[in-house]
Design a protein around this motif. Structure first.
Motif, PDB file in Angstrom:
ATOM      1  N   SER A 104       0.820  -1.217   0.000  1.00 47.64           N
ATOM      2  CA  SER A 104       0.000   0.000   0.000  1.00 47.64           C
ATOM      3  C   SER A 104       0.855   1.268   0.000  1.00 47.64           C
ATOM      4  CB  SER A 104      -0.962  -0.013   1.191  1.00 47.64           C
ATOM      5  OG  SER A 104      -0.259  -0.257   2.382  1.00 47.64           O
ATOM      6  N   ARG A 105       2.142   1.155   0.278  1.00 47.17           N
ATOM      7  CA  ARG A 105       3.028   2.330   0.202  1.00 47.17           C
ATOM      8  C   ARG A 105       3.821   2.362  -1.098  1.00 47.17           C
ATOM      9  NH1 ARG A 105       5.684   2.288   6.294  1.00 47.17           N
ATOM     10  NH2 ARG A 105       3.717   2.529   7.423  1.00 47.17           N
ATOM     11  N   GLY A 106       3.421   1.572  -2.078  1.00 45.66           N
ATOM     12  CA  GLY A 106       4.161   1.533  -3.341  1.00 45.66           C
ATOM     13  C   GLY A 106       5.326   0.567  -3.256  1.00 45.66           C
ATOM     14  N   GLU A 107       6.410   0.882  -3.969  1.00 44.70           N
ATOM     15  CA  GLU A 107       7.575  -0.004  -4.003  1.00 44.70           C
ATOM     16  C   GLU A 107       8.720   0.623  -3.212  1.00 44.70           C
ATOM     17  OE1 GLU A 107       8.712  -0.898  -8.000  1.00 44.70           O
ATOM     18  OE2 GLU A 107       6.792  -1.848  -8.481  1.00 44.70           O
ATOM     19  N   ASN A 108       9.284  -0.120  -2.291  1.00 49.01           N
ATOM     20  CA  ASN A 108      10.381   0.413  -1.474  1.00 49.01           C
ATOM     21  C   ASN A 108      11.459  -0.636  -1.268  1.00 49.01           C
ATOM     22  OD1 ASN A 108       8.924   2.942  -0.445  1.00 49.01           O
ATOM     23  ND2 ASN A 108       7.525   1.287   0.115  1.00 49.01           N
ATOM     24  N   TRP A 109      12.709  -0.267  -1.542  1.00 46.01           N
ATOM     25  CA  TRP A 109      13.821  -1.155  -1.220  1.00 46.01           C
ATOM     26  C   TRP A 109      14.045  -1.123   0.283  1.00 46.01           C
ATOM     27  CZ3 TRP A 109      15.628  -4.637  -4.427  1.00 46.01           C
ATOM     28  CH2 TRP A 109      15.423  -4.441  -5.800  1.00 46.01           C
ATOM     29  N   VAL A 110      14.232  -2.268   0.846  1.00 42.43           N
ATOM     30  CA  VAL A 110      14.434  -2.360   2.298  1.00 42.43           C
ATOM     31  C   VAL A 110      15.920  -2.160   2.576  1.00 42.43           C
ATOM     32  CG1 VAL A 110      14.239  -3.888   4.300  1.00 42.43           C
ATOM     33  CG2 VAL A 110      12.500  -3.969   2.494  1.00 42.43           C
ATOM     34  N   GLY A 111      16.224  -1.221   3.468  1.00 43.09           N
ATOM     35  CA  GLY A 111      17.628  -0.997   3.834  1.00 43.09           C
ATOM     36  C   GLY A 111      18.043  -1.964   4.927  1.00 43.09           C
ATOM     37  N   MET A 112      19.340  -1.952   5.243  1.00 45.35           N
ATOM     38  CA  MET A 112      19.800  -2.814   6.330  1.00 45.35           C
ATOM     39  C   MET A 112      19.262  -2.247   7.640  1.00 45.35           C
ATOM     40  SD  MET A 112      23.649  -3.991   7.279  1.00 45.35           S
ATOM     41  CE  MET A 112      24.074  -4.499   5.626  1.00 45.35           C
ATOM     42  N   LYS A 113      18.693  -3.110   8.453  1.00 45.67           N
ATOM     43  CA  LYS A 113      18.073  -2.632   9.692  1.00 45.67           C
ATOM     44  C   LYS A 113      19.114  -2.581  10.805  1.00 45.67           C
ATOM     45  CE  LYS A 113      13.385  -4.137   8.662  1.00 45.67           C
ATOM     46  NZ  LYS A 113      13.401  -5.178   7.644  1.00 45.67           N
ATOM     47  N   GLU A 114      18.954  -1.538  11.644  1.00 48.16           N
ATOM     48  CA  GLU A 114      19.942  -1.348  12.720  1.00 48.16           C
ATOM     49  C   GLU A 114      19.958  -2.529  13.676  1.00 48.16           C
ATOM     50  OE1 GLU A 114      21.121   1.879  16.094  1.00 48.16           O
ATOM     51  OE2 GLU A 114      19.737   2.500  14.538  1.00 48.16           O
ATOM     52  N   ASN A 115      18.774  -3.079  13.961  1.00 45.90           N
ATOM     53  CA  ASN A 115      18.770  -4.208  14.909  1.00 45.90           C
ATOM     54  C   ASN A 115      19.419  -5.453  14.309  1.00 45.90           C
ATOM     55  OD1 ASN A 115      16.640  -4.620  13.207  1.00 45.90           O
ATOM     56  ND2 ASN A 115      15.176  -5.236  14.768  1.00 45.90           N
ATOM     57  N   ASP A 116      19.418  -5.577  12.960  1.00 47.02           N
ATOM     58  CA  ASP A 116      20.134  -6.686  12.332  1.00 47.02           C
ATOM     59  C   ASP A 116      21.643  -6.489  12.470  1.00 47.02           C
ATOM     60  OD1 ASP A 116      17.812  -7.949  11.582  1.00 47.02           O
ATOM     61  OD2 ASP A 116      17.758  -7.020   9.598  1.00 47.02           O
ATOM     62  N   GLN A 117      22.075  -5.225  12.307  1.00 43.89           N
ATOM     63  CA  GLN A 117      23.510  -4.943  12.471  1.00 43.89           C
ATOM     64  C   GLN A 117      23.941  -5.189  13.913  1.00 43.89           C
ATOM     65  OE1 GLN A 117      23.138  -1.034  10.494  1.00 43.89           O
ATOM     66  NE2 GLN A 117      25.089  -1.540   9.551  1.00 43.89           N
ATOM     67  N   GLN A 118      23.057  -4.799  14.857  1.00 47.79           N
ATOM     68  CA  GLN A 118      23.371  -5.035  16.281  1.00 47.79           C
ATOM     69  C   GLN A 118      23.501  -6.527  16.556  1.00 47.79           C
ATOM     70  OE1 GLN A 118      24.130  -2.797  18.454  1.00 47.79           O
ATOM     71  NE2 GLN A 118      23.677  -1.051  17.141  1.00 47.79           N
ATOM     72  N   ALA A 119      22.660  -7.311  15.871  1.00 47.57           N
ATOM     73  CA  ALA A 119      22.672  -8.758  16.104  1.00 47.57           C
ATOM     74  C   ALA A 119      24.018  -9.359  15.704  1.00 47.57           C
ATOM     75  CB  ALA A 119      21.535  -9.423  15.328  1.00 47.57           C
ATOM     76  N   THR A 120      24.599  -8.878  14.593  1.00 50.06           N
ATOM     77  CA  THR A 120      25.902  -9.434  14.193  1.00 50.06           C
ATOM     78  C   THR A 120      27.018  -8.876  15.076  1.00 50.06           C
ATOM     79  OG1 THR A 120      26.027  -7.792  12.445  1.00 50.06           O
ATOM     80  CG2 THR A 120      25.355  -9.981  11.798  1.00 50.06           C
ATOM     81  N   LEU A 121      26.886  -7.601  15.474  1.00 51.26           N
ATOM     82  CA  LEU A 121      27.913  -7.018  16.360  1.00 51.26           C
ATOM     83  C   LEU A 121      28.032  -7.803  17.654  1.00 51.26           C
ATOM     84  CD1 LEU A 121      27.478  -3.157  16.061  1.00 51.26           C
ATOM     85  CD2 LEU A 121      29.478  -4.530  15.460  1.00 51.26           C
ATOM     86  N   ARG A 122      26.892  -8.285  18.118  1.00 49.78           N
ATOM     87  CA  ARG A 122      26.865  -9.050  19.363  1.00 49.78           C
ATOM     88  C   ARG A 122      27.804 -10.259  19.266  1.00 49.78           C
ATOM     89  NH1 ARG A 122      22.969 -13.162  20.601  1.00 49.78           N
ATOM     90  NH2 ARG A 122      22.210 -12.783  18.508  1.00 49.78           N
ATOM     91  N   TRP A 123      27.824 -10.916  18.076  1.00 53.84           N
ATOM     92  CA  TRP A 123      28.706 -12.077  17.909  1.00 53.84           C
ATOM     93  C   TRP A 123      30.166 -11.661  17.891  1.00 53.84           C
ATOM     94  CZ3 TRP A 123      26.492 -16.497  18.769  1.00 53.84           C
ATOM     95  CH2 TRP A 123      25.161 -16.710  18.408  1.00 53.84           C
ATOM     96  N   GLU A 124      30.415 -10.462  17.334  1.00 54.27           N
ATOM     97  CA  GLU A 124      31.811 -10.018  17.241  1.00 54.27           C
ATOM     98  C   GLU A 124      32.355  -9.617  18.603  1.00 54.27           C
ATOM     99  OE1 GLU A 124      31.697  -7.155  13.999  1.00 54.27           O
ATOM    100  OE2 GLU A 124      30.809  -8.729  12.772  1.00 54.27           O
ATOM    101  N   GLN A 125      31.453  -9.204  19.488  1.00 57.18           N
ATOM    102  CA  GLN A 125      31.903  -8.748  20.812  1.00 57.18           C
ATOM    103  C   GLN A 125      31.927  -9.880  21.836  1.00 57.18           C
ATOM    104  OE1 GLN A 125      29.023  -5.666  21.179  1.00 57.18           O
ATOM    105  NE2 GLN A 125      30.199  -4.195  19.995  1.00 57.18           N
TER     106      GLN A 125
END
Lengths: 155, 83
Positions: free
Chosen positions: A133-154
């Motif tokens: 309903s909002r047309g077409e939108n490319w999904v960007g990388m989500k901050e919580n997804d980046q946090q999830a990988t950072l957690r493994w690195e730390q």
């Protein structure tokens, strides 16, 4: 044993599970995750997503997924891992991704499956476009997804 | 010759998913994009020069200022959103 399958057609969870088990006859634990197309936008408003269009860099996606699975195996040794990721047009409610890990004990299967899934979202050449309903939108990388990988690195 | 690939939003900006460019000595992904300014849609060069796209050469991630070689396949990759 690592198996990666990037494809358009749907997967059958029972078949994928059986295939994984056949690659890991001495496993004592299997953990799997299935991702589905949500019909909600990230802000969970009343707007609705009708379908998504997933594109990828054929060849590089498989290489990166394999590398993620190998890294998971170095941290949380397992007997077998299986990743199926769909591309193309996927309706709301459809299955997108299957990640499964078989290991001797449950702890490594849980940890490796989550590790693979987290990195799949941030480190593999896959792109999602929401159409609704909002047309077409490319999904960007989500901050919580980046946090999830950072957690493994730390950790 | 360099084969250039665009993905997702970058392909939409480019109006195509690939093109070929003549290799120039000391070429890098950044110098390549700068040479495209005015030749390809502005949205594409703006996104490549100012956003957070990544670059791969022959399916391996590289830095924006790494040297390219003749015959490379260079891919411009927007932030990933799989899973």
């Amino acid at each position: 044993m690592i198996a990666i399958d990037i494809r358009e057609h749907d997967f059958n969870i029972g078949d994928e599970y059986a295939e994984l088990c056949s690659q890991a006859p001495r496993a004592g634990a299997v953990v799997f995750f299935v991702g589905l197309v949500r019909d909600l936008y990230v802000d969970e408003s009343d707007d609705r997503v009708d379908h998504i269009e997933l594109s990828h860099y054929a060849g590089m996606t498989e290489t990166l997924c394999e590398s993620i699975c190998q890294q998971a195996n170095e941290r949380f040794p397992y007997d077998a891992a299986r990743v199926v990721h769909r591309v193309g047009k996927l309706a709301a409610g459809a299955q997108i991704v299957f990640v499964a890990v078989a290991s001797r004990h449950r702890e490594n299967a849980f940890q490796a499956a989550q590790y693979i899934m987290d990195y799949l979202k941030t480190n593999a050449t896959l792109w999602k476009k929401e159409v609704g309903s909002r047309g077409e939108n490319w999904v960007g990388m989500k901050e919580n997804d980046q946090q999830a990988t950072l957690r493994w690195e730390q950790s | 010759m360099i084969k250039v690939l665009f993905f997702a939003q970058l392909a939409e900006y480019a109006g195509r998913s690939s093109c070929e460019l003549e290799y120039q000595a000391a070429m890098t992904p950044r110098s390549m994009v700068k040479s495209m300014v005015g030749v390809v849609p502005k949205e594409l060069t703006d996104a490549l020069l100012h956003d957070v796209a990544m670059v791969a050469a022959n399916e391996v991630m590289i830095a924006w200022d790494d040297a390219l070689s003749d015959g490379d396949e260079v891919a411009f990759l927007p932030p990933f959103s799989g899973g």
